[in-house]
Design an enzyme around this catalytic site. Structure first.
Site, PDB file in Angstrom:
ATOM      1  N   HIS A 166      -2.203   8.401 -12.634  1.00  0.00           N
ATOM      2  CA  HIS A 166      -2.183   7.702 -12.052  1.00  0.00           C
ATOM      3  C   HIS A 166      -0.560   6.387 -11.814  1.00  0.00           C
ATOM      4  O   HIS A 166      -0.124   6.351 -12.455  1.00  0.00           O
ATOM      5  CB  HIS A 166      -2.715   7.415 -10.823  1.00  0.00           C
ATOM      6  CG  HIS A 166      -1.655   6.750 -10.047  1.00  0.00           C
ATOM      7  ND1 HIS A 166      -1.416   7.434  -8.456  1.00  0.00           N
ATOM      8  CD2 HIS A 166      -1.476   5.506  -9.463  1.00  0.00           C
ATOM      9  CE1 HIS A 166      -1.434   6.866  -7.315  1.00  0.00           C
ATOM     10  NE2 HIS A 166      -1.182   5.359  -7.827  1.00  0.00           N
ATOM     11  N   GLU A 167      -2.197   5.873 -13.561  1.00  0.00           N
ATOM     12  CA  GLU A 167      -1.101   4.361 -13.569  1.00  0.00           C
ATOM     13  C   GLU A 167      -0.441   4.473 -14.269  1.00  0.00           C
ATOM     14  O   GLU A 167       0.519   4.020 -15.156  1.00  0.00           O
ATOM     15  CB  GLU A 167      -2.343   3.732 -13.780  1.00  0.00           C
ATOM     16  CG  GLU A 167      -3.797   3.204 -12.450  1.00  0.00           C
ATOM     17  CD  GLU A 167      -2.373   2.412 -11.405  1.00  0.00           C
ATOM     18  OE1 GLU A 167      -1.370   2.791 -11.725  1.00  0.00           O
ATOM     19  OE2 GLU A 167      -3.414   2.689 -10.203  1.00  0.00           O
ATOM     20  N   HIS A 170       2.853   5.742 -13.193  1.00  0.00           N
ATOM     21  CA  HIS A 170       3.605   4.508 -13.426  1.00  0.00           C
ATOM     22  C   HIS A 170       4.150   3.857 -14.294  1.00  0.00           C
ATOM     23  O   HIS A 170       5.319   3.827 -14.282  1.00  0.00           O
ATOM     24  CB  HIS A 170       3.043   3.576 -12.291  1.00  0.00           C
ATOM     25  CG  HIS A 170       2.885   2.798 -11.395  1.00  0.00           C
ATOM     26  ND1 HIS A 170       3.535   3.902 -10.159  1.00  0.00           N
ATOM     27  CD2 HIS A 170       1.027   3.221 -10.086  1.00  0.00           C
ATOM     28  CE1 HIS A 170       2.400   3.455  -9.418  1.00  0.00           C
ATOM     29  NE2 HIS A 170       1.767   3.463  -9.218  1.00  0.00           N
ATOM     30  N   HIS A 176       5.242   5.951  -6.207  1.00  0.00           N
ATOM     31  CA  HIS A 176       4.165   6.547  -5.690  1.00  0.00           C
ATOM     32  C   HIS A 176       5.988   7.355  -4.455  1.00  0.00           C
ATOM     33  O   HIS A 176       6.242   7.292  -4.693  1.00  0.00           O
ATOM     34  CB  HIS A 176       3.767   5.575  -4.472  1.00  0.00           C
ATOM     35  CG  HIS A 176       2.253   4.828  -4.731  1.00  0.00           C
ATOM     36  ND1 HIS A 176       2.674   3.198  -5.036  1.00  0.00           N
ATOM     37  CD2 HIS A 176       1.821   5.007  -5.860  1.00  0.00           C
ATOM     38  CE1 HIS A 176       2.142   3.239  -5.542  1.00  0.00           C
ATOM     39  NE2 HIS A 176       1.115   3.918  -6.364  1.00  0.00           N
ATOM     40  N   TYR A 222      -0.239   8.266  -1.879  1.00  0.00           N
ATOM     41  CA  TYR A 222      -0.822   8.027  -1.059  1.00  0.00           C
ATOM     42  C   TYR A 222      -2.230   8.827  -0.335  1.00  0.00           C
ATOM     43  O   TYR A 222      -1.283  10.003   0.639  1.00  0.00           O
ATOM     44  CB  TYR A 222      -0.923   6.649  -0.907  1.00  0.00           C
ATOM     45  CG  TYR A 222      -1.396   5.943  -1.625  1.00  0.00           C
ATOM     46  CD1 TYR A 222      -1.026   5.218  -3.105  1.00  0.00           C
ATOM     47  CD2 TYR A 222      -0.882   4.448  -1.464  1.00  0.00           C
ATOM     48  CE1 TYR A 222      -1.166   4.731  -4.560  1.00  0.00           C
ATOM     49  CE2 TYR A 222      -1.371   3.584  -2.111  1.00  0.00           C
ATOM     50  CZ  TYR A 222      -0.849   3.504  -3.524  1.00  0.00           C
ATOM     51  OH  TYR A 222      -1.426   2.433  -4.658  1.00  0.00           O
TER      52      TYR A 222
HETATM   53 ZN   LIG Z   1      -0.126   3.527  -7.624  1.00  0.00          ZN
END
Ligand SMILES: [Zn+2]
Length: 311
Positions: A166-167, A170, A176, A222
């Protein structure tokens, strides 16, 4: 030898062996790859970031001279592609991570290599690189910022396969999923349940959606109670409210497709197309390539050496 001295030595040896056992137990605990099932990715990230000293947007994005990574001008916020068609992202990993934590980070990086043209490579002398550090939370900058940029993975709370992916996504330039420009067609934000001081986390972004469908299964989506003030849902999928969101196990097929498209991984995109037309049902293929190939308006030229295609 004096009896008391022998007893003391034996006691000392025993305590040392117990201490060693404790260290080993700690290490074995870290080997455990599976994440506990009781927390979704959102909850885990937000819990880890609670009290972080960084200014964070959407829970885990560092606010800087923020630009829209996916729509950035002249692709300045993307990592550069080499003439061999591969996109190298140099990285360093803090020495404060344990051997097992480093292994987890490397394993997460390998999934990008397996599926896309992204290559996380140990930094030698490159100017632009990500520095993976054991700071106070799980967070990242958005896209390539230039120079050294931190990806924080707090040793306790963030070093899980899905959170690492996930990071890293980014850092590749992805927002997101629930802040996509078209999200209101796919999820309903229950503003009455959103903590007032966190409303900005639900603002839509001017994202380039790469002509890919909204992805409830994205690792960038999320969970349904993110930033809830009362424990009730803040994000409800529509039209099916029971649609699962907030998975933290692995990159989804849609995540992988979007990385390939953002970074023009032509070899992988065309390979998916070939596999799918040969009957591989599991291949998610790029609608743009299908449309352009079927219309035959533009004939793709695929050069094995330069990996260049005109679609
Ligand atoms: Zn995030």
């Amino acid at each position: 030898m004096d009896h008391r001295l022998v007893s003391t030595i034996l006691a000392l040896l025993l305590s040392l062996s117990q201490a060693h056992e404790l260290v080993d137990l700690g290490s074995e605990d870290e080997i455990q790859i599976e994440d506990p099932d009781d927390l979704d990715i959102t909850t885990r990230i937000l819990q880890s970031n609670n009290g972080s000293s960084e200014m964070l947007m959407e829970g885990d994005l560092v606010i800087s001279n923020t630009r829209n990574a996916m729509n950035c001008w002249n692709k300045q916020c993307l990592w550069r592609k080499s003439s061999n068609g591969l996109v190298e992202v140099p990285y360093t990993v803090s020495h404060t991570f344990s051997y097992y934590a480093k292994k987890r980070i490397e394993n997460a990086m390998k999934t990008f290599k397996t599926e896309t043209c992204i290559r996380f490579v140990p930094r030698s002398s490159q100017i632009d690189f990500i520095s993976i550090e054991n700071r106070d939370g799980c967070y990242s900058f958005l896209g390539r910022t230039g120079g050294k940029q931190i990806v924080s993975l707090a040793r306790y709370g963030c070093v899980y396969h899905g959170i690492i992916q996930h990071e890293l996504k980014h850092a590749l330039g992805f927002y997101h999923e629930h802040t996509r420009s078209d999200r209101d067609q796919y999820v309903k934000i229950n503003w009455e349940n959103v903590a007032p001081n966190t409303i900005y986390n639900f603002q839509t972004q001017d994202t380039n959606n790469l002509n890919t469908p909204y992805d409830y299964t994205s690792i960038m989506h999320y969970g349904r109670t993110a930033f809830s003030t009362n424990g009730m849902d803040t994000i409800t999928p529509i039209p099916n409210p029971n649609q699962s969101i907030g998975q933290r196990a692995n990159l989804s097929r849609g995540d992988i497709l979007r990385i390939k498209k953002l970074y023009s991984c032509w070899r992988e995109l065309l390979n998916d197309y070939r596999c799918r037309t040969a009957g591989a049902e599991d291949k998610v293929i790029d609608q743009d390539i299908i449309a352009k190939r079927s219309a035959e308006k533009i004939k793709p030229h695929y050069n094995e050496r330069n990996l260049y295609v005109t679609v």
